[in-house]
Design a protein around this motif. Structure first.
Motif, PDB file in Angstrom:
ATOM      1  N   LEU A   1      -1.588   8.323  -3.024  1.00  0.00           N
ATOM      2  CA  LEU A   1      -0.141   8.343  -3.200  1.00  0.00           C
ATOM      3  C   LEU A   1       0.577   8.233  -1.995  1.00  0.00           C
ATOM      4  O   LEU A   1      -0.219   8.472  -0.715  1.00  0.00           O
ATOM      5  N   PRO A   2       1.845   7.966  -2.010  1.00  0.00           N
ATOM      6  CA  PRO A   2       2.490   7.663  -0.507  1.00  0.00           C
ATOM      7  C   PRO A   2       2.750   9.207   0.062  1.00  0.00           C
ATOM      8  O   PRO A   2       3.020  10.033  -0.642  1.00  0.00           O
ATOM      9  N   PRO A   3       2.459   9.247   1.374  1.00  0.00           N
ATOM     10  CA  PRO A   3       2.560  10.739   2.109  1.00  0.00           C
ATOM     11  C   PRO A   3       3.854  11.059   2.112  1.00  0.00           C
ATOM     12  O   PRO A   3       4.548  11.256   3.314  1.00  0.00           O
ATOM     13  N   LEU A   4       4.631  11.462   1.100  1.00  0.00           N
ATOM     14  CA  LEU A   4       5.998  11.936   0.742  1.00  0.00           C
ATOM     15  C   LEU A   4       5.996  13.185   0.520  1.00  0.00           C
ATOM     16  O   LEU A   4       5.431  13.530  -0.291  1.00  0.00           O
TER      17      LEU A   4
ATOM     18  N   ALA B   1      14.372  14.124  -3.763  1.00  0.00           N
ATOM     19  CA  ALA B   1      13.120  14.527  -4.366  1.00  0.00           C
ATOM     20  C   ALA B   1      12.398  13.158  -5.114  1.00  0.00           C
ATOM     21  O   ALA B   1      13.180  12.319  -5.871  1.00  0.00           O
ATOM     22  N   TRP B   2      11.231  12.993  -4.678  1.00  0.00           N
ATOM     23  CA  TRP B   2      10.455  11.815  -5.000  1.00  0.00           C
ATOM     24  C   TRP B   2       9.625  11.675  -6.336  1.00  0.00           C
ATOM     25  O   TRP B   2       9.098  12.915  -6.670  1.00  0.00           O
ATOM     26  N   PHE B   3       9.767  10.817  -7.237  1.00  0.00           N
ATOM     27  CA  PHE B   3       9.112  10.801  -8.389  1.00  0.00           C
ATOM     28  C   PHE B   3       8.462   9.389  -8.574  1.00  0.00           C
ATOM     29  O   PHE B   3       8.745   8.317  -8.349  1.00  0.00           O
ATOM     30  N   SER B   4       6.967   9.549  -8.440  1.00  0.00           N
ATOM     31  CA  SER B   4       6.074   8.269  -8.755  1.00  0.00           C
ATOM     32  C   SER B   4       6.145   7.836 -10.245  1.00  0.00           C
ATOM     33  O   SER B   4       5.610   8.402 -11.313  1.00  0.00           O
TER      34      SER B   4
ATOM     35  N   SER C   1       0.987  -1.247  -0.023  1.00  0.00           N
ATOM     36  CA  SER C   1      -0.245   0.002   0.162  1.00  0.00           C
ATOM     37  C   SER C   1       0.807   1.282  -0.012  1.00  0.00           C
ATOM     38  O   SER C   1       1.950   1.250   0.562  1.00  0.00           O
ATOM     39  N   PRO C   2       0.511   2.333  -0.498  1.00  0.00           N
ATOM     40  CA  PRO C   2       1.217   3.633  -0.606  1.00  0.00           C
ATOM     41  C   PRO C   2       1.538   4.135   0.984  1.00  0.00           C
ATOM     42  O   PRO C   2       2.838   4.416   1.021  1.00  0.00           O
ATOM     43  N   SER C   3       0.628   3.706   1.825  1.00  0.00           N
ATOM     44  CA  SER C   3       0.909   4.410   3.038  1.00  0.00           C
ATOM     45  C   SER C   3       1.993   3.441   3.736  1.00  0.00           C
ATOM     46  O   SER C   3       2.584   4.043   4.762  1.00  0.00           O
ATOM     47  N   ALA C   4       2.345   2.286   3.191  1.00  0.00           N
ATOM     48  CA  ALA C   4       3.502   1.604   3.941  1.00  0.00           C
ATOM     49  C   ALA C   4       4.908   2.184   3.602  1.00  0.00           C
ATOM     50  O   ALA C   4       5.742   1.963   4.331  1.00  0.00           O
TER      51      ALA C   4
ATOM     52  N   LEU D   1       9.524   6.749   4.797  1.00  0.00           N
ATOM     53  CA  LEU D   1      10.753   7.304   3.905  1.00  0.00           C
ATOM     54  C   LEU D   1      10.635   8.899   3.951  1.00  0.00           C
ATOM     55  O   LEU D   1      11.622   9.477   3.612  1.00  0.00           O
ATOM     56  N   ALA D   2       9.373   9.226   4.325  1.00  0.00           N
ATOM     57  CA  ALA D   2       9.102  10.897   4.629  1.00  0.00           C
ATOM     58  C   ALA D   2      10.305  11.346   5.489  1.00  0.00           C
ATOM     59  O   ALA D   2      10.345  12.438   5.388  1.00  0.00           O
ATOM     60  N   ALA D   3      10.862  10.813   6.427  1.00  0.00           N
ATOM     61  CA  ALA D   3      11.758  11.035   7.499  1.00  0.00           C
ATOM     62  C   ALA D   3      12.880  11.612   6.795  1.00  0.00           C
ATOM     63  O   ALA D   3      13.852  12.118   7.470  1.00  0.00           O
ATOM     64  N   LEU D   4      13.204  11.192   5.602  1.00  0.00           N
ATOM     65  CA  LEU D   4      14.459  11.373   4.798  1.00  0.00           C
ATOM     66  C   LEU D   4      14.451  12.903   4.290  1.00  0.00           C
ATOM     67  O   LEU D   4      13.262  13.332   3.466  1.00  0.00           O
ATOM     68  N   SER D   5      15.281  13.612   4.364  1.00  0.00           N
ATOM     69  CA  SER D   5      15.240  15.118   3.917  1.00  0.00           C
ATOM     70  C   SER D   5      16.427  15.152   2.752  1.00  0.00           C
ATOM     71  O   SER D   5      17.119  14.334   2.570  1.00  0.00           O
ATOM     72  N   GLY D   6      15.905  15.943   1.892  1.00  0.00           N
ATOM     73  CA  GLY D   6      16.724  16.335   0.794  1.00  0.00           C
ATOM     74  C   GLY D   6      16.603  15.595  -0.496  1.00  0.00           C
ATOM     75  O   GLY D   6      17.201  15.922  -1.537  1.00  0.00           O
TER      76      GLY D   6
END
Length: 595
Positions: free
Chosen positions: A497-500, A485-488, A471-474, A478-483
């Motif tokens: 969508l994942p909460p990123l 740029a995430w691309f789906s 699931s996207p929530s799983a 990864l949101a704890a990582l700073s810096g």
């Protein structure tokens, strides 16, 4: 009308009611030879021809009825069904809607429209059309016999919703089917499947237990119960139900295949091999058992034996697995100078992408190489210099002398762990894909930051998609990582969508694999489940972290952190069945150490 002609018409109608389509069609034909201006009969004749698969003749009969009576609704419906069978879904929809505009209570046209809309993927439109049937009141007496089909259409709609992971909408559709037909086995079974897919295993278990009690002789009910028990990790109850299923139908292929699947995703390899041996006692020459043994051989790295047994898939009966039939002989892997060889796709996109690595070795053996691939891969496959011609599937094939499945190439080249052609990249990133400008605009949103692509779910229709997708929530840790740029790169799998932070969805611009390859070429890393995008990244040499279920596909083998197929891969495996949380924690920890 001549009384003798009328007698012939009544005989044709009686034969139709008796379900004797061939005799009815003959009687209608004889009547129309005498009374060619009878529009109703031309339409009825078309219906019988459709049942017999004589579709060109059926279309001619429909068109004749409409020339005699342009407003003939039954002929319009039959013609819409013919268009639907031919894949002309827009034309089919137009016919059905025209009938319903003229007569809203033509219930047969409404059900045909629903079927057409489901085929088009317009599930909301199909739901609306079914809801309108309720709003129009009770089914007209003339269509009372269609009540069962009405229930079936709700079940089909629910199944399509389930495939798209629209769980509550699917459950509701199955509930509507049961209101029309409380005995609908498929609707009850699929409601349990919905709850199981949602992880509501206790609720699903109760549903399947009731289903077994109501249908004790139906192996499908018990096999669903077995699957649920396996996911709940109730080993004692699981063994008991498997024993009952085997005792109930010891030689059943359906039972064997289901039990094998349970042993596979639980990673119980001893039980897996024992079940193959049990089934072979009934079918010593089973091609399917050869194929199963080949998969587990490959999983354990025994490629010398595995690829040979894997060829068993080509002998599986077409009723179980669709297959291509050619008059041209199969290629044996020997030089073929002066001849033309066709290589054709047999399985999914990922399998085709994986097999393209063999093309230079094939070309080195001599003659002309024709490469047939799925249309969405055609432009990308053209970046491989080895084939002389790339042909999208469905297009006419030029003449050829020999043929082979792409997935037979590992066997034909006697591939083992030391001889896998693993040099990457073996495909090139297209310079000018269809959506290049849009993709560049998206990619420009992350100047100076590491770009990480994400895919969290595979194709929903895949048999084992529930095992390999998460699931996207799983992905929230990864949101704890700073810096970064995430691309789906996610195509399908629902709208969530994942909460990123800074997540950019590339999905609207991924028209085909050329677009996907272009975007991947601008990633520093791809994190993905086992789906076709992973193989594409591997073929392009993109660094990839692959998320694997406890019992992976055979090509990833067991325990390894690397892949002999793709040197840029790092493998992350579930430590126990269903434990994606541990996988994502490890990914987050490794990302925290830097790319």
């Amino acid at each position: 009308m001549n009384p003798n002609h009328l007698k012939l018409l009544k005989m044709a109608q009686s034969l139709e009611l008796a379900g004797r389509a061939a005799e009815a069609a003959q009687a209608y034909s004889e009547f129309l030879a005498r009374e060619p201006r009878h529009a109703d009969t031309w339409s009825d004749f078309a219906g019988q021809l459709m049942q017999l698969g004589r579709l060109d003749e059926a279309e001619h009969a429909c068109q004749t009825a409409l020339r005699l009576d342009a407003g003939h609704l039954s002929a319009q419906i039959n013609l819409g069904c013919l268009f639907m069978h031919a894949g002309s879904l827009d034309a089919s929809e137009s016919r059905f809607r025209a009938v319903l505009k003229a007569e809203p209570r033509r219930f047969d046209a409404r059900l045909c429209l629903v079927e057409c809309l489901i085929k088009k993927g317009d599930l909301d439109g199909a739901r609306k059309a079914l809801d309108e049937a309720y709003q129009l009141g009770p089914i007209p007496p003339a269509f009372a016999g269609l009540r069962g089909r009405h229930a079936e259409q709700w079940t089909v709609l629910g199944s399509a919703r389930l495939e798209r992971k629209q769980f509550e909408a699917a459950f509701s559709a199955f509930q509507n089917a049961l209101q029309l037909n409380p005995l609908d086995f498929a609707a009850k079974a699929n409601q349990g499947a919905v709850r199981m897919a949602q992880g509501r295993l206790e609720e699903a278990l109760g549903m399947f237990q009731r289903l077994v009690a109501e249908h004790p002789g139906d192996e499908r009910a018990r096999l669903l119960l077995i699957t649920c028990l396996a996911r709940k990790n109730h080993p004692d109850a699981l063994r008991e139900e498997i024993a009952k299923a085997i005792q109930q139908k010891p030689s059943s292929f359906t039972t064997h295949r289901s039990v094998m699947g349970v042993h596979y995703f639980r990673g119980d390899w001893a039980a897996y091999r024992a079940e193959i041996a049990r089934y072979r006692a009934f079918y010593p020459k089973s091609a399917f058992a050869d194929f199963e043994e080949g998969c587990v051989d490959l999983l354990f790295g025994d490629m010398a034996r595995g690829w040979k047994r894997y060829e068993g898939r080509l002998g599986i009966p077409k009723e179980v697995r669709p297959r291509r039939v050619f008059s041209e002989p199969g290629w044996d892997g020997e030089p073929f100078a002066g001849k033309t060889l066709l290589l054709w796709p047999e399985q999914g996109f990922g399998d085709t992408l994986m097999a393209l690595r063999y093309l230079p070795a094939v070309k080195a053996l001599g003659g002309r190489v024709l490469l047939e691939v799925q249309p969405a891969l055609a432009a990308l496959a053209g970046t491989c210099s080895a084939p002389d011609q790339v042909i999208p599937s469905g297009q006419p094939l030029p003449g050829f002398d020999l043929q082979a499945s792409l997935m037979s190439l590992p066997h034909l080249f006697k591939t083992d762990l030391s001889s896998i052609p693993a040099a990457v990249p073996y495909l090139e990133t297209p310079a000018d894909p269809p959506h290049r400008q849009d993709l560049e605009a998206c990619l420009a949103k992350a100047p100076g930051r590491p770009r990480i692509g994400l895919v969290w779910a595979g194709f929903p229709g895949h048999t084992l998609d529930h095992e390999r997708s998460l699931s996207p929530s799983a992905l929230a840790p990864l949101a704890a990582l700073s810096g970064a740029a995430w691309f789906s790169f996610q195509v399908g799998g629902g709208e969530e969508l994942p909460p990123l932070p800074t997540l950019t969805a590339l999905t609207p611009w991924l028209g085909d694999f050329s677009d996907t390859a272009y975007a991947l070429g601008h990633m520093d890393l791809l994190i993905t489940v086992d789906t076709s995008v992973a193989h594409l990244a591997g073929a392009l040499g993109v660094p990839t972290w692959l998320l694997l279920p406890f019992a992976p596909d055979f090509r990833w083998m067991l325990e390894r952190r690397d892949s002999p197929w793709y040197p840029t891969f790092r493998l992350y495996r579930q430590p126990v069945y269903g434990d994606w949380a541990s996988v994502i924690r490890q990914v987050a920890a490794d990302l925290g150490q830097g790319l």
